[in-house]
Design a protein around this motif. Structure first.
Motif: not given
Length: 147
Positions: A63-69, A71-80, A107-115
């Protein structure tokens, strides 16, 4: 994460947008930088971890925090796809990003943890969100592997 008698450590250099990978035979041992490191180069969508590496249906995910726009706005998932002392590769899953701010409530503005973790024989996920006043909230969701 631990795999094939090797500990792997993923660590970010957020300001640069880089994610580095290290490995060791012992948890408290000397870590060596992976030959494919940095595994993310200058990309704030994927350079910062959003939780532990997790396994689901025989595959590993990050799981990765998308901070492109923001900080920690979205969570993206990659498969290894490959993780060894010599090789590393990952690809973003089809439904990514999987979390983002809802526009209202806890969670109005952002979500940045997926554990992801197992608790009482169930697959569970801890997420956090940020409302407008930046009073952070944490939620735990559970589902059985049968769902």
């Amino acid at each position: 994460t631990y795999q094939d008698s090797t500990y792997y450590l993923f660590t970010s250099k957020y300001r640069s947008g880089d994610l580095h990978l290290f490995f060791s035979e012992k948890l408290d041992g000397e870590y060596k930088e992976h030959p494919k490191s940095p595994i993310v180069l200058n990309d704030k969508r994927f350079c910062r971890n959003a939780g532990s590496i997790f396994s689901h249906n025989g595959s590993l995910y990050r799981a990765a925090q998308d901070g492109s726009r923001l900080y920690g706005e979205k969570v993206r998932i990659t498969m290894i796809e490959s993780l060894s002392r010599a090789d590393y590769s990952e690809k973003e899953i089809q439904n990514s990003p999987i979390l983002c701010g809802s526009g209202k409530g806890w969670n109005k503005l952002k979500m940045h943890t997926f554990n992801v973790f197992r608790w009482n024989e169930q697959l569970s996920v801890i997420v956090d969100g940020t409302p407008l006043d930046y009073d952070h909230k944490v939620r735990v969701f559970r589902r059985s592997d049968k769902d």
